[in-house]
Motif scaffolding. Structure first.
Motif, mmCIF file in Angstrom:
data_model
loop_
_atom_site.group_PDB
_atom_site.id
_atom_site.type_symbol
_atom_site.label_atom_id
_atom_site.label_comp_id
_atom_site.label_asym_id
_atom_site.label_seq_id
_atom_site.Cartn_x
_atom_site.Cartn_y
_atom_site.Cartn_z
ATOM 1 N N ASP A 55 -9.163 10.414 -107.213
ATOM 2 C CA ASP A 55 -7.999 9.415 -106.738
ATOM 3 C C ASP A 55 -8.817 8.016 -106.561
ATOM 4 O O ASP A 55 -9.887 7.964 -106.051
ATOM 5 C CB ASP A 55 -7.541 9.987 -105.410
ATOM 6 C CG ASP A 55 -6.926 11.086 -105.550
ATOM 7 O OD1 ASP A 55 -6.037 11.420 -106.805
ATOM 8 O OD2 ASP A 55 -6.380 11.939 -104.625
ATOM 9 N N TYR A 125 -15.831 20.109 -101.750
ATOM 10 C CA TYR A 125 -15.658 19.012 -101.229
ATOM 11 C C TYR A 125 -16.136 19.350 -99.808
ATOM 12 O O TYR A 125 -16.613 20.183 -99.402
ATOM 13 C CB TYR A 125 -14.143 19.222 -100.959
ATOM 14 C CG TYR A 125 -13.392 19.132 -102.262
ATOM 15 C CD1 TYR A 125 -12.942 17.692 -102.495
ATOM 16 C CD2 TYR A 125 -12.914 20.071 -103.071
ATOM 17 C CE1 TYR A 125 -11.985 17.646 -103.617
ATOM 18 C CE2 TYR A 125 -12.215 19.660 -104.236
ATOM 19 C CZ TYR A 125 -11.736 18.402 -104.532
ATOM 20 O OH TYR A 125 -11.209 18.316 -105.519
ATOM 21 N N CYS A 129 -13.525 16.850 -89.830
ATOM 22 C CA CYS A 129 -12.253 17.061 -89.152
ATOM 23 C C CYS A 129 -12.489 16.598 -87.715
ATOM 24 O O CYS A 129 -13.455 17.064 -87.059
ATOM 25 C CB CYS A 129 -12.023 18.647 -89.287
ATOM 26 S SG CYS A 129 -11.698 19.056 -91.005
ATOM 27 N N SER A 150 -10.332 28.908 -101.584
ATOM 28 C CA SER A 150 -9.455 28.302 -102.554
ATOM 29 C C SER A 150 -8.577 27.328 -101.891
ATOM 30 O O SER A 150 -7.840 27.678 -100.895
ATOM 31 C CB SER A 150 -8.756 29.610 -103.220
ATOM 32 O OG SER A 150 -7.781 28.880 -104.241
ATOM 33 N N VAL A 151 -8.512 26.033 -102.015
ATOM 34 C CA VAL A 151 -7.714 25.096 -101.586
ATOM 35 C C VAL A 151 -6.361 25.006 -102.781
ATOM 36 O O VAL A 151 -6.676 24.619 -103.909
ATOM 37 C CB VAL A 151 -8.438 23.944 -101.508
ATOM 38 C CG1 VAL A 151 -7.264 22.750 -100.884
ATOM 39 C CG2 VAL A 151 -9.548 23.981 -100.410
ATOM 40 N N GLU A 152 -5.137 25.003 -102.020
ATOM 41 C CA GLU A 152 -3.977 24.818 -102.844
ATOM 42 C C GLU A 152 -3.436 23.324 -102.237
ATOM 43 O O GLU A 152 -3.416 23.413 -101.058
ATOM 44 C CB GLU A 152 -2.991 25.873 -102.777
ATOM 45 C CG GLU A 152 -3.577 27.143 -103.595
ATOM 46 C CD GLU A 152 -2.254 28.173 -103.483
ATOM 47 O OE1 GLU A 152 -1.212 27.844 -103.246
ATOM 48 O OE2 GLU A 152 -2.847 29.434 -103.402
ATOM 49 N N GLN A 153 -2.980 22.560 -103.424
ATOM 50 C CA GLN A 153 -2.561 21.283 -102.735
ATOM 51 C C GLN A 153 -1.444 20.819 -103.703
ATOM 52 O O GLN A 153 -1.406 21.133 -104.763
ATOM 53 C CB GLN A 153 -3.592 20.118 -102.592
ATOM 54 C CG GLN A 153 -4.110 19.601 -103.807
ATOM 55 C CD GLN A 153 -5.116 18.594 -103.735
ATOM 56 O OE1 GLN A 153 -6.139 18.831 -102.958
ATOM 57 N NE2 GLN A 153 -4.785 17.516 -104.020
ATOM 58 N N LYS A 154 -0.402 20.239 -102.904
ATOM 59 C CA LYS A 154 0.534 19.586 -103.670
ATOM 60 C C LYS A 154 -0.149 18.099 -104.276
ATOM 61 O O LYS A 154 -0.823 17.711 -103.626
ATOM 62 C CB LYS A 154 1.839 19.240 -103.016
ATOM 63 C CG LYS A 154 2.429 20.680 -102.481
ATOM 64 C CD LYS A 154 3.684 20.349 -101.409
ATOM 65 C CE LYS A 154 4.260 21.706 -100.986
ATOM 66 N NZ LYS A 154 5.496 21.190 -100.255
ATOM 67 N N THR A 155 0.774 17.789 -105.194
ATOM 68 C CA THR A 155 0.225 16.391 -105.881
ATOM 69 C C THR A 155 0.581 15.112 -104.946
ATOM 70 O O THR A 155 2.002 15.284 -104.451
ATOM 71 C CB THR A 155 0.995 16.131 -107.181
ATOM 72 O OG1 THR A 155 0.723 17.197 -108.157
ATOM 73 C CG2 THR A 155 0.289 14.859 -107.930
ATOM 74 N N PRO A 156 -0.292 14.290 -104.768
ATOM 75 C CA PRO A 156 0.146 13.533 -103.553
ATOM 76 C C PRO A 156 1.288 12.350 -104.111
ATOM 77 O O PRO A 156 1.483 12.319 -105.466
ATOM 78 C CB PRO A 156 -1.246 12.551 -103.536
ATOM 79 C CG PRO A 156 -2.256 13.389 -103.955
ATOM 80 C CD PRO A 156 -1.498 14.381 -105.078
#
Length: 161
Positions: A55, A125, A129, A150-156
């Motif tokens: 990004d 990563y 925090c 496992s990290v699941e993320q939505k598209t910014p």
């Protein structure tokens, strides 16, 4: 040409960032690298590709991100190792936003390995925090015991265009 780049700015996109015809940033990693390289190569056009993306607000540190620039219809194709090293230095001296390493000329057939690496890459990563309400030591201990997450993320939203 292939190599690795480090990106030190949190305000620099990897490629030109244009949304609905409007340019969002003045330059990009691609433009910073290719402008100086193409001053010598003098290609009609070029294709920039990297092993993965980051990004605009993310730095790329460590050993750097592998990339390839394919020069289309270049006027100068026979460069010595010394000339390539001079080009790398020229890019590195031109900006503090990105730095090149391991710049080299490869055959077109070797470019496929970069694409394969993109699909097999494991990402690591690190996050800092902060909490205004303190933290639970037992919960942190449980997190520290995890070996793989496992990290699941939505598209910014900024990239959904």
């Amino acid at each position: 040409m292939v190599g690795r780049y480090n990106k030190y700015s949190r305000e620099l996109p990897q490629t030109p960032w244009i949304v609905e015809g409007e340019r969002k940033q003045s330059t990009s990693v691609q433009e910073l690298l290719s402008a100086i390289l193409n001053n010598t190569i003098k290609a009609q056009d070029l294709k920039f590709s990297s092993s993965g993306r980051e990004d605009v607000d993310v730095r790329c540190l460590g050993v750097g991100r592998p990339f390839v620039i394919e020069f289309i219809n270049p006027r100068h194709t026979l460069l010595t190792q010394t000339q390539v090293a001079v080009l790398q230095c020229a890019v590195n001296e031109s900006t503090h936003l990105v730095k090149l390493r391991h710049l080299q000329i490869v055959d077109k057939k070797d470019v496929k390995y970069l694409k394969e690496g993109e699909e097999e890459k494991t990402k690591t990563y690190c996050a800092l925090c902060l909490s205004t309400q303190g933290y639970n030591t037992a919960a942190l201990d449980k997190l520290n015991e995890l070996s793989e997450v496992s990290v699941e993320q939505k598209t910014p939203l900024r990239v959904l265009h």
